[in-house]
Design an enzyme around this catalytic site. Structure first.
Site, short mmCIF file in Angstrom:
data_model
loop_
_atom_site.label_atom_id
_atom_site.label_comp_id
_atom_site.label_asym_id
_atom_site.label_seq_id
_atom_site.Cartn_x
_atom_site.Cartn_y
_atom_site.Cartn_z
N ASN A 164 0.81 -1.23 0.00
CA ASN A 164 0.00 0.00 0.00
C ASN A 164 0.83 1.27 0.00
O ASN A 164 0.31 2.36 -0.25
CB ASN A 164 -0.94 0.01 1.22
CG ASN A 164 -0.20 -0.15 2.53
OD1 ASN A 164 0.76 -0.93 2.63
ND2 ASN A 164 -0.63 0.56 3.56
N ARG A 165 2.15 1.17 0.26
CA ARG A 165 2.98 2.37 0.25
C ARG A 165 4.44 1.98 0.10
O ARG A 165 4.80 0.81 0.15
CB ARG A 165 2.78 3.17 1.55
CG ARG A 165 3.13 2.43 2.82
CD ARG A 165 2.63 3.18 4.05
NE ARG A 165 2.89 2.44 5.28
CZ ARG A 165 3.97 2.59 6.04
NH1 ARG A 165 4.92 3.44 5.69
NH2 ARG A 165 4.13 1.88 7.15
N GLY A 166 5.29 2.99 -0.08
CA GLY A 166 6.73 2.77 -0.13
C GLY A 166 7.18 1.81 -1.19
O GLY A 166 6.69 1.81 -2.33
N ILE A 167 8.13 0.95 -0.83
CA ILE A 167 8.69 -0.01 -1.77
C ILE A 167 7.62 -0.96 -2.29
O ILE A 167 7.56 -1.26 -3.48
CB ILE A 167 9.84 -0.79 -1.10
CG1 ILE A 167 11.06 0.13 -0.91
CG2 ILE A 167 10.22 -2.01 -1.93
CD1 ILE A 167 12.19 -0.50 -0.11
N VAL A 169 -0.17 -10.04 8.45
CA VAL A 169 0.52 -11.30 8.15
C VAL A 169 0.89 -12.08 9.40
O VAL A 169 1.38 -13.21 9.30
CB VAL A 169 1.78 -11.07 7.27
CG1 VAL A 169 1.40 -10.49 5.93
CG2 VAL A 169 2.81 -10.21 8.00
N TYR A 227 15.56 -6.89 13.69
CA TYR A 227 15.26 -6.67 12.28
C TYR A 227 16.26 -7.42 11.39
O TYR A 227 15.87 -8.12 10.44
CB TYR A 227 15.33 -5.17 11.98
CG TYR A 227 15.00 -4.77 10.57
CD1 TYR A 227 13.69 -4.75 10.12
CD2 TYR A 227 16.01 -4.39 9.68
CE1 TYR A 227 13.37 -4.36 8.83
CE2 TYR A 227 15.71 -3.99 8.39
CZ TYR A 227 14.39 -3.98 7.97
OH TYR A 227 14.10 -3.60 6.68
N LYS A 239 15.44 -10.47 8.78
CA LYS A 239 15.71 -10.33 7.36
C LYS A 239 16.77 -11.31 6.88
O LYS A 239 16.73 -11.78 5.73
CB LYS A 239 16.15 -8.88 7.08
CG LYS A 239 15.04 -7.85 7.26
CD LYS A 239 13.89 -8.07 6.30
CE LYS A 239 12.90 -6.93 6.29
NZ LYS A 239 11.81 -7.13 5.33
#
Length: 242
Positions: A19-22, A59, A150, A154
């Site tokens: 919905n936004r950004g990347i 999610v 984080y 990742k």
């Protein structure tokens, strides 16, 4: 940009956190190529002029993931391209990080990817075809102070993608990773000027990346049938390919 595979028809694409950004840049790239694109969000829908199908989904909730896929499939057909982009941060130095700070970031960024990929693969196996792209970060490759949660999440995506590549074997289902570096998003805009200068000083390109440049790499992998288990850094040369 569709890699080396032939494109004969529009594909059903699902982008989590699109919905936004990347994520929005990625979704727009697929839509511009003629694909039918659904994006998940947790309350903030994409701009109305994008023509994207917006489905509400957290999610961290398996039932919401299943419902989002059913909505996308009802509108666009079985999902053949999945981009697992949804993610959160919760930066703190380790000595100040609670267990909840750590596990909540993993639950969205890593276990959330597991939930959506598992749901997608079931359909892809039935179709005998699929493309999965996981959005990681260069923090996974180099680490970052204050981001143990984080970076761990990742980095886990890399092992996940490569293990899945072994599992899928000779089937025409690929799983690859894109690792963006410092990119013009809400996250980078929250950096202090000192942090920004430091990061740019370590980036040969001398500038931040643009979301559409990350979308370039994703679009390539969504069409590259012989690229599997790869990690493509989109970081202006900061990691020199690592």
């Amino acid at each position: 940009m569709t890699g080396t595979d032939e494109r004969t028809a529009a594909r059903s694409v699902l982008v989590t956190g699109g919905n936004r950004g990347i994520g929005l840049a990625i979704a727009r790239r697929f839509a511009a190529a003629g694909d039918r694109v659904a994006v998940t969000h947790r309350g903030e829908k994409p701009p109305p002029d994008t023509g994207l199908l917006a489905v509400r989904c957290d999610v961290t909730d398996g039932s919401q993931v299943d419902r989002a896929f059913k909505e996308a499939e009802a509108a666009h057909g079985p999902v053949t391209v999945l981009v697992a982009n949804a993610g959160v941060t919760g930066d703190r130095l380790l000595v100040r990080m609670s267990e909840e700070d750590f596990t909540s970031v993993l639950d969205t960024n890593l276990t959330g990817a597991f939930r959506v990929v598992r749901r997608a693969v079931r359909g892809m196996l039935g179709q005998g075809h699929g493309r999965i792209v996981l959005i990681s970060s260069t923090a996974a490759l180099h680490g970052a102070a204050g981001q143990t949660n984080y970076a761990a999440a990742k980095a886990g995506l890399v092992g996940f993608a490569r293990s899945l590549t072994h599992e899928l074997g000779a089937r025409d289902i690929t799983c690859n990773v894109v690792a963006p570096g410092l990119t013009e998003t809400d996250m980078s805009r929250a950096l202090t000027e000192e942090q920004r200068r430091d990061l740019l000083g370590r980036t040969p390109a001398g500038r931040l990346g643009r979301p559409d440049e990350v979308a370039d790499a994703v679009a390539f992998l969504a069409g590259a049938g012989y690229v599997r288990g790869a990690v493509i850094p989109v970081d202006g040369g900061a990691g020199l390919g690592h």
